[in-house]
Design a protein around this motif. Structure first.
Motif, PDB file in Angstrom:
ATOM      1  N   LEU A   2       0.861   3.521  10.215  1.00 40.51           N
ATOM      2  CA  LEU A   2      -0.301   4.760  10.250  1.00 40.51           C
ATOM      3  C   LEU A   2      -0.491   5.307  11.533  1.00 40.51           C
ATOM      4  O   LEU A   2      -0.099   6.380  12.096  1.00 40.51           O
ATOM      5  N   ALA A   3      -0.646   4.218  12.479  1.00 45.80           N
ATOM      6  CA  ALA A   3      -0.569   4.802  14.124  1.00 45.80           C
ATOM      7  C   ALA A   3       0.780   5.325  14.535  1.00 45.80           C
ATOM      8  O   ALA A   3       0.557   6.294  15.269  1.00 45.80           O
ATOM      9  N   VAL A   4       1.974   4.780  14.168  1.00 45.89           N
ATOM     10  CA  VAL A   4       3.319   5.371  14.284  1.00 45.89           C
ATOM     11  C   VAL A   4       3.310   6.630  13.932  1.00 45.89           C
ATOM     12  O   VAL A   4       3.790   7.805  14.587  1.00 45.89           O
ATOM     13  N   LEU A   5       2.999   6.803  12.605  1.00 50.33           N
ATOM     14  CA  LEU A   5       2.927   8.184  11.705  1.00 50.33           C
ATOM     15  C   LEU A   5       2.469   9.252  12.667  1.00 50.33           C
ATOM     16  O   LEU A   5       2.804  10.167  12.897  1.00 50.33           O
ATOM     17  N   ALA A  58       0.588  -1.249  -0.020  1.00 50.57           N
ATOM     18  CA  ALA A  58      -0.035   0.105   0.118  1.00 50.57           C
ATOM     19  C   ALA A  58       0.718   1.386   0.144  1.00 50.57           C
ATOM     20  O   ALA A  58       1.810   1.331   0.793  1.00 50.57           O
ATOM     21  N   ALA A  59       0.592   2.190  -0.914  1.00 54.19           N
ATOM     22  CA  ALA A  59       1.252   3.529  -0.889  1.00 54.19           C
ATOM     23  C   ALA A  59       0.454   4.399  -0.407  1.00 54.19           C
ATOM     24  O   ALA A  59      -0.821   4.705  -0.616  1.00 54.19           O
ATOM     25  N   ARG A  68       0.228  -4.340   7.124  1.00 55.71           N
ATOM     26  CA  ARG A  68       0.895  -3.684   8.327  1.00 55.71           C
ATOM     27  C   ARG A  68       0.635  -2.325   8.020  1.00 55.71           C
ATOM     28  O   ARG A  68       1.191  -1.280   8.784  1.00 55.71           O
ATOM     29  N   PHE A  69      -0.133  -2.001   7.126  1.00 58.95           N
ATOM     30  CA  PHE A  69      -0.201  -0.324   6.953  1.00 58.95           C
ATOM     31  C   PHE A  69      -0.930   0.335   8.221  1.00 58.95           C
ATOM     32  O   PHE A  69      -0.723   1.394   8.437  1.00 58.95           O
ATOM     33  N   SER A 123       5.421  10.835   2.221  1.00 61.67           N
ATOM     34  CA  SER A 123       4.767   9.510   1.382  1.00 61.67           C
ATOM     35  C   SER A 123       5.632   8.202   2.007  1.00 61.67           C
ATOM     36  O   SER A 123       6.426   8.429   2.821  1.00 61.67           O
ATOM     37  N   VAL A 124       4.728   7.186   1.868  1.00 58.36           N
ATOM     38  CA  VAL A 124       5.256   6.029   2.638  1.00 58.36           C
ATOM     39  C   VAL A 124       4.917   4.962   1.881  1.00 58.36           C
ATOM     40  O   VAL A 124       3.560   5.058   1.388  1.00 58.36           O
ATOM     41  N   SER A 125       5.675   3.733   1.609  1.00 62.40           N
ATOM     42  CA  SER A 125       4.740   2.454   1.213  1.00 62.40           C
ATOM     43  C   SER A 125       4.997   1.320   2.175  1.00 62.40           C
ATOM     44  O   SER A 125       6.274   1.289   2.645  1.00 62.40           O
TER      45      SER A 125
END
Length: 427
Positions: free
Chosen positions: A331-334, A254-255, A326-327, A319-321
């Motif tokens: 997202l939670a850590v971000l 997922a990007a 585990r997305f 941005s992140v992939s």
């Protein structure tokens, strides 16, 4: 013609002499003169770009940029390219979200010829049918390839959501339907809308003095541009908050693209904001997001943020992939790191590291004539004063830890964080 000089003095005696030149025809240009090698680089930009694409012709500006070097005046595509190649001239154009920019690089002894070729490209592009169809076919291939790439899908959707109803919502490179609808008349209209005397911003670097640059600028632009002011542009609003949006795509990863509005580049705290961004996401392996998401948890190969600048507006965009499964964890850590930076700010050591990096990397933007000219045009587009470079390193050095903490509170808003994910993420 006037050529006032300001001296941008940095650490260890490093300096950048900036001259402000006004040509005999009244066109202003910035110059960093350097006769170390016999090369001249010219950079220029026009307001407008993809923002001027009419509805239903998305991609018009990108096609215009591609076709300006595909024949002009008496020279068809092959002849134009051959003349540039034989005389060692490099000329290119690129459409951006809010402008169209160009770059010219040449040996000093060929500068007059290069300026004439640039003037011809601006004033008399041929838009031959075969060249137009070829450029459209190439653009369609690119668009179809990008339509299968999750990072591009996510980025396009982010802009569409954040700027719904504004030209920024449309993809700069166009859409398949828009590109197909562009014809020769549309390209002529695009040139008329873009190529205006009151719109052009010019800068140069290399083996040319102020008097020579004044003549060169007039040779390139004075008679090739229509009189008139820059085209009317809709004001850029603050991006809309939209939370989380998912674009379903069958892909192994997922990007994600994420961000929100930021301080404007005119804000006095701009240097402090650059330090804060470097600490959170812009510092590569030194950044908190990379440390927490890649190094500690192995959730991604890379994550980063940057400050995106328009005159009067700014964005912090990242941005992140990562694996679909585990997305949600990513997202939670971000979100937690975003919250912590806003609430607590950086440590003193992080601020010093950020200042050291930005100070040390500053000269790297001035390692070639093309880089220098492009940097100067970018500063002019943001409305910087000619002496902005002169104070850059001093401003960085003067930034305090408390100033970075204060701007972090303004810059990072966890409630405003808007995210688009392309894939099938577990959330």
């Amino acid at each position: 013609m006037t050529a006032p000089r300001t001296e941008a003095e940095g650490q260890a005696g490093w300096s950048v002499p900036v001259q402000v030149v006004r040509s005999p025809a009244g066109i202003e240009a910035w110059l960093i003169e350097d006769h170390t090698v016999p090369v001249v680089a010219l950079a220029f930009a026009f307001a407008g770009g993809a923002a001027l694409d009419p509805p239903g012709q998305e991609g018009r500006a990108t096609l215009l940029a591609a076709l300006l070097t595909q024949g002009a005046g008496p020279h068809d595509t092959a002849a134009f390219a051959s003349l540039l190649r034989e005389r060692g001239v490099w000329l290119s154009f690129e459409a951006e979200r809010d402008g169209l920019k160009g770059s010219l690089r040449t040996l000093a002894e060929e500068a007059g010829f290069a300026a004439d070729m640039l003037a011809l490209a601006l004033a008399e592009p041929r838009f031959d049918e075969a060249a137009v169809e070829r450029a459209k076919a190439q653009r369609l291939i690119t668009l179809r390839r990008e339509a299968e790439q999750p990072p591009t899908i996510a980025a396009r959707r982010w802009w569409a959501e954040a700027y719904a109803g504004h030209p920024f919502a449309r993809p700069t490179g166009g859409t398949e339907e828009g590109v197909k609808a562009v014809d020769r008349e549309a390209l002529r209209a695009a040139r008329e809308a873009q190529m205006r005397r009151g719109s052009v911003v010019v800068a140069a670097a290399g083996a040319i003095d102020a008097e020579g640059l004044g003549r060169l600028v007039d040779r390139a632009f004075a008679s090739s541009l229509a009189d008139g002011a820059a085209p009317a542009m809709p004001p850029v609003p603050a991006p809309r908050r939209f939370g989380l949006a998912v674009v379903d795509r069958d892909a192994p990863q997922a990007a994600g693209v994420f961000g929100h509005g930021a301080i404007a580049p005119e804000d006095p705290a701009w240097e402090a904001a650059q330090i804060a961004n470097w600490i959170l996401g812009g510092g590569g392996f030194s950044a908190r997001l990379m440390t927490e998401i890649r190094e500690k948890r192995g959730l991604t190969y890379g994550i980063g943020t940057s400050l995106v600048s328009f005159r009067g507006r700014g964005l912090v965009l990242g941005s992140v992939s990562t694996d679909n499964a585990r997305f949600g964890e990513t997202l939670a850590v971000l979100r937690e790191e975003w919250r912590k930076m806003a609430a607590e700010g950086p440590t003193a050591d992080e601020v010093e590291a950020g200042k050291a990096f930005l100070t040390g990397s500053f000269p790297l933007g001035f390692t070639s004539t093309a880089q220098i000219a492009g940097t100067l045009v970018g500063l002019r587009q943001l409305g910087r004063a000619p002496d902005w470079l002169a104070g850059r390193l001093a401003r960085l050095a003067a930034v305090t830890v408390e100033e970075v903490r204060e701007v972090a509170r303004r810059l990072f808003d966890p409630d405003a964080l808007s995210i688009v994910v392309a894939g099938r993420p577990a959330l």
